[in-house]
Design a protein around this motif. Structure first.
Motif, mmCIF file in Angstrom:
data_model
loop_
_atom_site.group_PDB
_atom_site.id
_atom_site.type_symbol
_atom_site.label_atom_id
_atom_site.label_comp_id
_atom_site.label_asym_id
_atom_site.label_seq_id
_atom_site.Cartn_x
_atom_site.Cartn_y
_atom_site.Cartn_z
ATOM 1 N N LEU A 152 -115.882 107.651 -119.332
ATOM 2 C CA LEU A 152 -117.058 106.797 -118.713
ATOM 3 C C LEU A 152 -118.233 106.344 -118.532
ATOM 4 O O LEU A 152 -118.882 105.877 -118.245
ATOM 5 C CB LEU A 152 -117.385 108.454 -117.342
ATOM 6 N N VAL A 153 -118.458 106.990 -119.925
ATOM 7 C CA VAL A 153 -120.199 105.844 -120.464
ATOM 8 C C VAL A 153 -119.470 104.383 -120.958
ATOM 9 O O VAL A 153 -120.451 103.608 -120.910
ATOM 10 C CB VAL A 153 -120.120 106.590 -121.986
ATOM 11 N N LEU A 154 -117.897 104.289 -121.123
ATOM 12 C CA LEU A 154 -117.505 102.907 -121.833
ATOM 13 C C LEU A 154 -116.961 102.531 -120.348
ATOM 14 O O LEU A 154 -116.739 101.543 -120.412
ATOM 15 C CB LEU A 154 -116.805 103.373 -123.101
ATOM 16 N N LEU A 155 -116.867 102.846 -119.127
ATOM 17 C CA LEU A 155 -116.211 103.005 -117.974
ATOM 18 C C LEU A 155 -116.966 102.703 -117.198
ATOM 19 O O LEU A 155 -116.956 102.381 -116.049
ATOM 20 C CB LEU A 155 -114.702 104.011 -117.049
ATOM 21 N N LYS A 156 -118.586 102.606 -117.169
ATOM 22 C CA LYS A 156 -119.473 102.427 -116.034
ATOM 23 C C LYS A 156 -119.099 101.197 -115.194
ATOM 24 O O LYS A 156 -118.850 100.058 -116.742
ATOM 25 C CB LYS A 156 -120.854 103.163 -116.569
ATOM 26 N N GLY A 157 -119.151 101.185 -114.496
ATOM 27 C CA GLY A 157 -119.154 99.662 -113.546
ATOM 28 C C GLY A 157 -117.174 99.281 -113.767
ATOM 29 O O GLY A 157 -117.164 98.235 -112.655
ATOM 30 N N SER A 158 -116.287 99.805 -114.039
ATOM 31 C CA SER A 158 -115.186 99.444 -114.092
ATOM 32 C C SER A 158 -113.929 99.318 -113.079
ATOM 33 O O SER A 158 -114.996 100.706 -112.395
ATOM 34 C CB SER A 158 -114.568 99.831 -115.695
ATOM 35 N N GLU A 159 -113.634 98.365 -113.301
ATOM 36 C CA GLU A 159 -112.037 99.294 -111.629
ATOM 37 C C GLU A 159 -110.635 99.213 -112.401
ATOM 38 O O GLU A 159 -110.713 98.492 -113.310
ATOM 39 C CB GLU A 159 -112.020 97.815 -111.327
ATOM 40 N N ILE A 160 -110.114 99.884 -112.417
ATOM 41 C CA ILE A 160 -109.119 100.343 -112.648
ATOM 42 C C ILE A 160 -108.034 99.603 -111.724
ATOM 43 O O ILE A 160 -108.079 99.816 -110.252
ATOM 44 C CB ILE A 160 -108.927 101.601 -112.821
ATOM 45 N N ASP A 161 -107.202 98.201 -111.821
ATOM 46 C CA ASP A 161 -106.175 97.802 -110.883
ATOM 47 C C ASP A 161 -105.192 98.243 -111.786
ATOM 48 O O ASP A 161 -104.568 98.818 -112.269
ATOM 49 C CB ASP A 161 -107.139 96.429 -111.368
ATOM 50 N N PHE A 162 -104.098 97.540 -110.589
ATOM 51 C CA PHE A 162 -102.681 97.256 -111.165
ATOM 52 C C PHE A 162 -101.753 96.029 -110.804
ATOM 53 O O PHE A 162 -101.863 95.168 -109.926
ATOM 54 C CB PHE A 162 -101.551 97.908 -110.500
ATOM 55 N N VAL A 163 -101.762 95.544 -112.617
ATOM 56 C CA VAL A 163 -100.874 93.997 -111.802
ATOM 57 C C VAL A 163 -99.303 94.307 -112.059
ATOM 58 O O VAL A 163 -98.943 94.459 -112.746
ATOM 59 C CB VAL A 163 -101.898 92.818 -112.996
ATOM 60 N N ASP A 164 -98.824 92.743 -111.632
ATOM 61 C CA ASP A 164 -97.433 92.768 -111.663
ATOM 62 C C ASP A 164 -97.213 91.183 -111.495
ATOM 63 O O ASP A 164 -96.930 90.731 -110.985
ATOM 64 C CB ASP A 164 -96.925 93.497 -110.203
ATOM 65 N N GLU A 165 -97.005 90.900 -113.166
ATOM 66 C CA GLU A 165 -97.415 89.480 -113.606
ATOM 67 C C GLU A 165 -95.780 89.376 -114.316
ATOM 68 O O GLU A 165 -95.144 90.209 -114.352
ATOM 69 C CB GLU A 165 -98.273 89.324 -114.821
ATOM 70 N N LEU A 166 -95.307 88.039 -114.534
ATOM 71 C CA LEU A 166 -94.021 87.365 -115.270
ATOM 72 C C LEU A 166 -93.896 88.719 -116.398
ATOM 73 O O LEU A 166 -92.724 89.159 -116.732
ATOM 74 C CB LEU A 166 -93.869 86.219 -115.440
ATOM 75 N N ALA A 167 -95.279 89.004 -116.950
ATOM 76 C CA ALA A 167 -94.858 89.398 -117.976
ATOM 77 C C ALA A 167 -94.957 90.936 -118.224
ATOM 78 O O ALA A 167 -94.700 91.506 -119.454
ATOM 79 C CB ALA A 167 -96.523 89.044 -119.190
ATOM 80 N N GLY A 168 -95.104 91.080 -117.154
ATOM 81 C CA GLY A 168 -94.608 92.338 -116.502
ATOM 82 C C GLY A 168 -96.037 93.199 -115.588
ATOM 83 O O GLY A 168 -96.629 92.159 -114.826
ATOM 84 N N ALA A 169 -95.889 94.646 -115.574
ATOM 85 C CA ALA A 169 -96.042 95.286 -114.687
ATOM 86 C C ALA A 169 -96.816 96.667 -115.559
ATOM 87 O O ALA A 169 -96.598 97.130 -116.072
ATOM 88 C CB ALA A 169 -95.813 95.805 -113.497
ATOM 89 N N GLU A 170 -98.078 96.427 -115.230
ATOM 90 C CA GLU A 170 -99.257 97.941 -115.716
ATOM 91 C C GLU A 170 -100.816 98.084 -115.119
ATOM 92 O O GLU A 170 -101.035 97.337 -114.394
ATOM 93 C CB GLU A 170 -99.842 96.888 -117.018
ATOM 94 N N PHE A 171 -101.357 98.785 -115.358
ATOM 95 C CA PHE A 171 -102.540 99.436 -115.001
ATOM 96 C C PHE A 171 -103.466 98.935 -116.289
ATOM 97 O O PHE A 171 -103.066 98.341 -117.491
ATOM 98 C CB PHE A 171 -102.594 100.744 -114.803
ATOM 99 N N ARG A 172 -104.052 98.542 -114.953
ATOM 100 C CA ARG A 172 -105.608 97.689 -116.222
ATOM 101 C C ARG A 172 -106.487 97.623 -115.825
ATOM 102 O O ARG A 172 -107.004 98.491 -115.062
ATOM 103 C CB ARG A 172 -105.989 96.334 -116.314
ATOM 104 N N VAL A 173 -107.482 97.899 -116.841
ATOM 105 C CA VAL A 173 -109.223 98.147 -116.917
ATOM 106 C C VAL A 173 -109.696 96.550 -116.254
ATOM 107 O O VAL A 173 -109.370 96.168 -117.130
ATOM 108 C CB VAL A 173 -109.940 99.610 -117.600
ATOM 109 N N ARG A 174 -110.696 96.368 -115.723
ATOM 110 C CA ARG A 174 -112.057 95.571 -115.550
ATOM 111 C C ARG A 174 -113.183 96.029 -116.129
ATOM 112 O O ARG A 174 -113.601 96.987 -115.189
ATOM 113 C CB ARG A 174 -112.011 94.748 -114.042
ATOM 114 N N ASN A 175 -113.388 95.495 -117.425
ATOM 115 C CA ASN A 175 -114.071 96.144 -117.816
ATOM 116 C C ASN A 175 -115.745 95.478 -117.931
ATOM 117 O O ASN A 175 -115.155 95.118 -118.594
ATOM 118 C CB ASN A 175 -114.218 97.272 -118.477
ATOM 119 N N PRO A 176 -116.973 95.695 -117.190
ATOM 120 C CA PRO A 176 -117.713 94.554 -117.714
ATOM 121 C C PRO A 176 -118.587 95.387 -118.803
ATOM 122 O O PRO A 176 -119.067 93.872 -118.962
ATOM 123 C CB PRO A 176 -118.804 94.721 -116.588
#
Length: 111
Positions: free
Chosen positions: A73-97
């Motif tokens: 949590l210390v390294l993830l504060k303010g982050s959003e966990i997202d899921f993307v489905d793109e041509l290169a593949g589908a995966e969970f991603r973290v948008r970490n400020p």
């Protein structure tokens, strides 16, 4: 286990977690952790689990849940966990400020 507003779950990520659970016929949660390693210093680890651990923080949205341990949590504060489905593949991603840079694959980052 407590709930935290420090990390959020996107609508797409919540939908994907629910879909995985429905396909597998069981309730699942997405565990997100930060570990040392990767080409930039830290890397995200994603796992599907059925039960939380005592020190997990729970993030909920639209009937889906993600879990983050207190150390990550210390390294993830303010982050959003997202899921993307793109041509290169589908995966969970973290948008970490907090990430100052990341590698090309987006799995590892530095602070």
């Amino acid at each position: 286990m407590t709930s935290t507003p420090d990390v959020t779950l996107s609508e797409r990520a919540a939908k994907r977690i629910r879909a995985i659970g429905e396909a597998e016929g069981r309730a699942v949660m997405l565990r997100v952790a930060v570990e040392g390693g990767g080409c930039s210093g830290f890397q995200y680890q994603f796992d599907l689990v059925e039960a939380a651990q005592a020190d997990d923080l729970r993030i909920e949205r639209d009937g889906a849940a993600a879990l983050v341990d207190e150390m990550s949590l210390v390294l993830l504060k303010g982050s959003e966990i997202d899921f993307v489905d793109e041509l290169a593949g589908a995966e969970f991603r973290v948008r970490n400020p907090n990430a100052k840079s990341s590698c090309g694959c987006g799995v590892s980052f530095s602070i």
